[in-house]
Scaffold this motif. Structure first.
Motif, short mmCIF file in Angstrom:
data_model
loop_
_atom_site.label_atom_id
_atom_site.label_comp_id
_atom_site.label_asym_id
_atom_site.label_seq_id
_atom_site.Cartn_x
_atom_site.Cartn_y
_atom_site.Cartn_z
N LYS A 241 57.25 81.87 29.35
CA LYS A 241 56.10 81.26 30.17
C LYS A 241 55.34 80.47 29.23
O LYS A 241 55.14 80.61 28.38
N THR A 242 54.87 79.48 30.04
CA THR A 242 53.63 78.62 29.40
C THR A 242 52.41 78.63 30.22
O THR A 242 52.56 78.42 31.68
N ASN A 243 51.39 78.28 29.47
CA ASN A 243 49.96 78.14 30.58
C ASN A 243 49.14 77.09 29.75
O ASN A 243 48.82 77.58 28.93
N ALA A 244 49.21 75.87 30.33
CA ALA A 244 47.92 75.14 29.77
C ALA A 244 46.66 75.55 29.90
O ALA A 244 46.24 75.91 31.11
N VAL A 245 45.71 75.68 29.09
CA VAL A 245 44.36 76.14 29.07
C VAL A 245 43.23 75.09 28.60
O VAL A 245 43.56 74.40 27.29
N LYS A 246 42.33 74.77 29.29
CA LYS A 246 41.50 73.84 28.90
C LYS A 246 39.97 74.57 29.17
O LYS A 246 39.57 74.82 29.99
N PRO A 247 39.52 75.29 27.84
CA PRO A 247 38.43 75.82 27.97
C PRO A 247 37.38 74.93 27.97
O PRO A 247 37.48 73.82 27.62
N GLY A 248 36.27 75.39 28.46
CA GLY A 248 34.88 74.68 28.47
C GLY A 248 34.52 73.78 27.21
O GLY A 248 33.86 72.93 27.05
N LYS A 249 34.67 74.81 26.09
CA LYS A 249 34.18 74.33 24.65
C LYS A 249 35.67 74.51 23.85
O LYS A 249 36.36 75.34 23.93
N GLY A 250 35.76 73.38 23.01
CA GLY A 250 36.87 73.36 22.11
C GLY A 250 37.89 72.64 23.04
O GLY A 250 37.88 72.25 23.76
N GLY A 251 39.06 72.40 21.94
CA GLY A 251 40.33 71.64 22.50
C GLY A 251 41.32 72.53 23.48
O GLY A 251 41.18 73.66 23.40
N ALA A 252 41.86 71.74 24.19
CA ALA A 252 42.83 72.33 25.12
C ALA A 252 43.95 72.94 24.19
O ALA A 252 44.27 72.33 23.04
N PHE A 253 44.78 73.97 24.76
CA PHE A 253 45.77 74.45 24.08
C PHE A 253 46.79 74.97 25.21
O PHE A 253 46.71 74.97 26.46
N ASN A 254 48.12 75.20 24.58
CA ASN A 254 49.20 75.77 25.44
C ASN A 254 49.28 77.14 25.07
O ASN A 254 49.90 77.58 23.81
N GLN A 255 49.30 78.17 26.02
CA GLN A 255 49.47 79.41 25.67
C GLN A 255 51.03 79.76 25.96
O GLN A 255 51.48 79.73 27.30
N VAL A 256 51.79 80.16 25.26
CA VAL A 256 53.26 80.43 25.34
C VAL A 256 53.65 81.61 25.01
O VAL A 256 53.52 82.38 24.11
N GLU A 257 54.39 82.33 26.00
CA GLU A 257 55.15 83.68 25.77
C GLU A 257 56.63 83.48 25.52
O GLU A 257 57.18 82.42 26.10
N MET A 258 56.99 83.71 24.40
CA MET A 258 58.42 83.70 23.73
C MET A 258 59.16 84.91 23.64
O MET A 258 58.42 86.02 23.24
N LYS A 259 60.53 84.86 23.49
CA LYS A 259 61.48 86.14 23.35
C LYS A 259 62.43 85.71 22.24
O LYS A 259 62.90 84.61 22.33
N ASN A 260 62.44 86.58 21.27
CA ASN A 260 63.23 86.40 20.08
C ASN A 260 64.83 86.61 20.56
O ASN A 260 65.18 87.44 21.25
N LEU A 261 65.48 85.30 20.23
CA LEU A 261 66.89 85.39 20.74
C LEU A 261 67.75 86.36 19.83
O LEU A 261 68.90 86.65 20.31
N ILE A 262 67.36 86.68 18.77
CA ILE A 262 68.06 87.70 17.96
C ILE A 262 67.67 89.19 18.20
O ILE A 262 68.71 89.88 18.50
N ASP A 263 66.64 89.47 17.99
CA ASP A 263 66.04 91.02 18.30
C ASP A 263 65.52 91.22 19.65
O ASP A 263 65.21 92.50 19.96
#
Length: 187
Positions: free
Chosen positions: A25-47
């Motif tokens: 999953k990804t979620n683009a976040v644009k807070p009122g203060k500070g720079g924008a970022f992409n919140q990323v949920e990842m799953k390890n392919l090995i374990d």
């Protein structure tokens, strides 16, 4: 290939912290203060572990392309399952644990897709549906309608599934290999 943090999309495979991660999953976040970022949920392919990470647009991350190859299942030998590359005829041996619970659905000559990273297998996918015979099913209870409830049945490969009351031993059914569920009677 390098991509920016704001270009990460679900389904991408990233090389991050020395591991291979599939983006869930990804979620683009644009807070009122500070720079924008992409919140990323990842799953390890090995374990299989999960990780939540923030990537700023200015950050770069390595996107990996996995090679997908078709293999044919040949046979089981001890703790190994033997597959053959349909193009080069080379054999590939995988541990039974690599395939997991779905190995019961492997049939002689079945085509599977193996995901490879730098020639190392990291994933396998079986056909979504297989046709199997019912080895054992409870008899129909009089007065029970098809819509009301399902009954347990054992397939020829030993896997237990729930089937409608009208299905009996000896019939062939189509089973979903991902959900381990009854889909329909086989033609």
């Amino acid at each position: 290939m390098k991509i920016n943090g704001n270009e990460i999309r679900p389904g991408n495979v990233l090389e991050h912290n020395g591991g291979l991660w599939a983006v869930v999953k990804t979620n683009a976040v644009k807070p009122g203060k500070g720079g924008a970022f992409n919140q990323v949920e990842m799953k390890n392919l090995i374990d299989g572990t999960k990780l939540n990470e923030r990537f700023r647009a200015s950050e770069t991350v390595e996107r990996v392309r996995l090679e997908q190859k078709d293999f044919q299942f040949l046979y089981e030998e001890g703790e190994m399952l033997v597959f053959m590359d349909t193009e080069s005829y080379e054999q590939l041996e995988l541990l039974k644990e690599f395939v997991g619970d779905r190995r019961a659905f492997l049939q002689d000559g079945m085509m599977v897709t193996v995901e490879l990273y730098e020639e190392k297998p990291i994933g396998i996918s079986l056909p979504d549906q297989v046709t199997l015979e019912i080895a054992e099913a409870d008899p129909v209870v009089k007065g029970q309608t098809a819509a009301s409830s399902y009954k347990p049945a054992v397939l020829e490969n030993g896997v237990r599934v729930m089937v409608p009351p009208f299905i009996s031993s000896g019939e062939k059914i189509v089973v979903d290999t991902n959900e381990l569920t009854y889909l329909r009677r086989a033609d």
